[in-house]
Design a protein around this motif. Sequence first.
Motif: not given
Length: 103
Positions: A73-77, A83-84
Motif C-alpha cells: 500500500k501507499n502510505k503518507r507520512y 510505499k510498503l
Amino acid sequence: MASPQTTRGPKLEPHQIIMRPLVTEKGTHQFTNRNAYPFEVNPWATKDMIKAAVQELFSVRVLKVRTQNRLGKNKRYRMRIGKLPNWKKAIVTLHPEDRIEFF
C-alpha cells in the motif's frame, strides 16, 4: 536453456518460507469452514516449497496451495508518500482430518 526445476533466489529452509500466519476475520472463517489456512510466505517460495514447509513444520497433510502476490500500500507520512513492500500470501488447504492450532 534452464531446466523447469530451477528456482529464484537462495535455498530456503522451512522456517524461512512460512513467515507468519494471517489471523484475520476472513482467515478465521476459512480455517473453521474450509480447513484452509492463510500464511504470509517468502516471495521466492513456490507452491511445492510452501507445501513441503507446512507439512514439515506442522506435521499435517496438505491437499492444495493457492498463492497471491499482494501489492504494498501507499502510505503518507507528513508531506511524503512512501510505499510498503510487496508480499506473497498462500492459502493452504489441509486434509479434512488435520488441523493447525494457532491459539
